[in-house]
Design a protein around this motif. Structure first.
Motif, short mmCIF file in Angstrom:
data_model
loop_
_atom_site.label_atom_id
_atom_site.label_comp_id
_atom_site.label_asym_id
_atom_site.label_seq_id
_atom_site.Cartn_x
_atom_site.Cartn_y
_atom_site.Cartn_z
N ALA A 97 -1.21 12.65 -7.35
CA ALA A 97 -1.02 12.00 -8.64
C ALA A 97 -1.90 10.76 -8.81
O ALA A 97 -1.83 10.10 -9.85
N ASP A 98 -2.71 10.42 -7.82
CA ASP A 98 -3.58 9.25 -7.95
C ASP A 98 -4.58 9.44 -9.09
O ASP A 98 -5.14 10.53 -9.24
N PRO A 99 -4.84 8.41 -9.89
CA PRO A 99 -5.88 8.51 -10.92
C PRO A 99 -7.23 8.82 -10.25
O PRO A 99 -7.62 8.14 -9.30
N LEU A 100 -7.90 9.82 -10.73
CA LEU A 100 -9.15 10.28 -10.14
C LEU A 100 -10.30 10.03 -11.11
O LEU A 100 -10.33 10.65 -12.19
N PRO A 101 -11.24 9.14 -10.81
CA PRO A 101 -12.36 8.91 -11.73
C PRO A 101 -13.14 10.20 -12.00
O PRO A 101 -13.49 10.92 -11.08
N GLY B 14 -7.77 14.69 -2.06
CA GLY B 14 -7.98 13.79 -0.94
C GLY B 14 -8.93 14.30 0.12
O GLY B 14 -9.13 13.64 1.14
N ARG B 15 -9.53 15.47 -0.09
CA ARG B 15 -10.45 16.01 0.91
C ARG B 15 -11.66 16.63 0.21
O ARG B 15 -11.51 17.35 -0.79
N GLY B 16 -12.85 16.32 0.72
CA GLY B 16 -14.06 16.88 0.14
C GLY B 16 -15.28 16.14 0.64
O GLY B 16 -15.22 15.34 1.57
N VAL C 54 -14.37 11.44 -3.02
CA VAL C 54 -14.80 12.76 -2.55
C VAL C 54 -14.73 13.73 -3.71
O VAL C 54 -14.02 13.49 -4.69
N VAL C 55 -15.46 14.84 -3.59
CA VAL C 55 -15.47 15.87 -4.63
C VAL C 55 -15.20 17.22 -3.99
O VAL C 55 -15.45 17.43 -2.80
N ALA D 67 -4.10 9.69 0.32
CA ALA D 67 -4.39 10.16 -1.04
C ALA D 67 -3.22 10.99 -1.56
O ALA D 67 -2.68 11.85 -0.86
N SER D 68 -2.85 10.73 -2.80
CA SER D 68 -1.76 11.45 -3.45
C SER D 68 -2.30 12.35 -4.54
O SER D 68 -3.33 12.04 -5.17
#
Length: 341
Positions: free
Chosen positions: A115-119, A65-67, A185-186, A112-113
């Motif tokens: 466990a959220d699906p991350l593309p 969730g941060r980047g 974010v990355v 942002a969690s």
């Protein structure tokens, strides 16, 4: 424009005739900034991905969730490239420095969690027709697509990469997914490739010296040492001496097939975890096309260009290393393995 590798400074098979038995080929991809089409092999370009097929996501629980935002990373690079390309007073102005500072800022994604699906990021796609050393895929697949998670947060140490490779038959893809998902974010800008077209070139390659028979390896190492001593004794201002590892065996840069370099670690077995067959190098993802130690591989068309041109993809692997991806030669459906050098 095609890219041409200069002839090797020495014919290594004249020095060590036994190497003829180990000669192989690898395809240097030579990525360069451009606007690749979905139907082309590319790094960082649009993927030939079906509109009705889910995009790859990272489902492993880790901080995400941060980047930095990918759009900011691309703009940061454009501003910096424009600033240094100016003929008069090159470098960022005060105004550009303020903009660069803002574009480099990290952002927090509210709610942002882990466990959220991350593309995942579409890193590269390679068509068999374009890349001579790309092996046949399973059941007639002619297109290899490579994705990675944009965070170093995987594995037991929570600092590993996560890759996803997909083979497909390009002729079966109808409507293409657009727009294509990307993470908000990355974890690092090195995960975000610049769109690059490829200029594949097949060249001759030889194994890492430490994997050759002991006697041959010892003779190569002795020759390398003699080259270094001769260079130092003749001219203190001379350039780097010719060496087997950096000039005569394995080229730097993005490439397909050939042999893996083991310059950062001792060689270790890479066996298929399904059938225990020794795996073969499928793809090398490199942080640069050449560097100070491997300058003899710099393409003829790029002679005279500054070092910043050696990093066209802007991808960074680990501490500016290379990622070697291995495949099972018995069954391409078996899980791939990879390691960083």
């Amino acid at each position: 424009m095609s890219r041409t590798t200069p002839p090797r400074p020495i014919d290594v098979e004249v020095l060590f005739p036994e190497l003829a038995a180990y000669r192989g080929t690898t395809t240097r991809l030579h990525p360069r900034p451009g606007g690749p089409h979905v139907s082309a092999s590319s790094v960082g370009g649009p993927m030939l991905w079906p509109a009705d097929e889910p995009w790859p996501v990272c489902g492993e629980a880790h901080s995400r969730g941060r980047g930095r935002r990918p759009v900011d990373i691309h703009r940061y690079r454009r501003v910096l490239a424009t600033a240094w390309a100016r003929n008069q007073v090159p470098g960022p102005t005060e105004e550009e420095q303020e903009l660069l500072k803002e574009l480099h800022r990290e952002h927090q994604i509210p709610g942002a969690s882990e466990a959220d699906p991350l593309p995942m990021i579409g890193l590269a796609q390679l068509y068999r027709r374009d890349v001579p050393d790309l092996p046949d895929g399973p059941e007639g697949c002619d297109l290899l697509q490579v994705f990675w998670c944009p965070f170093n947060a995987h594995g037991p140490g929570r600092y590993d990469l996560e890759l996803h490779l997909r083979w497909r038959r390009s002729s079966e893809v109808g409507e293409v997914l657009t727009p294509q998902p990307q993470p908000l974010v990355v974890g690092s800008d090195g995960f975000v490739p610049e769109p690059c077209v490829l200029h594949p070139e097949q060249v001759v390659t030889y194994p890492f010296a430490g994997l050759l028979p002991e006697d041959l390896c010892a003779r190569i190492e002795a020759w390398d040492e003699a080259q270094e001593e001769a260079e130092q004794s003749t001219d203190e201002n001379a350039g780097e001496p010719i060496g087997y590892q950096y000039d005569l065996s394995i080229p730097p840069g993005w490439r397909v097939g050939g042999f893996a370099s083991w310059h950062a670690t001792d060689p270790y077995p890479v066996d298929c975890q399904t059938c225990r067959t020794p795996m073969r190098l499928l793809l090398t993802i490199d942080s640069s096309e050449w560097d100070g130690g491997s300058g003899s591989w710099k393409p003829l068309e790029d002679q005279g260009l500054p070092y910043r041109c050696a990093t066209p993809t802007e991808v960074t692997v680990g501490r500016f290393g290379e990622l070697n991806v291995f495949a099972c030669p018995t069954d391409p459906d078996h899980p791939h393995r990879w390691g960083i050098q």
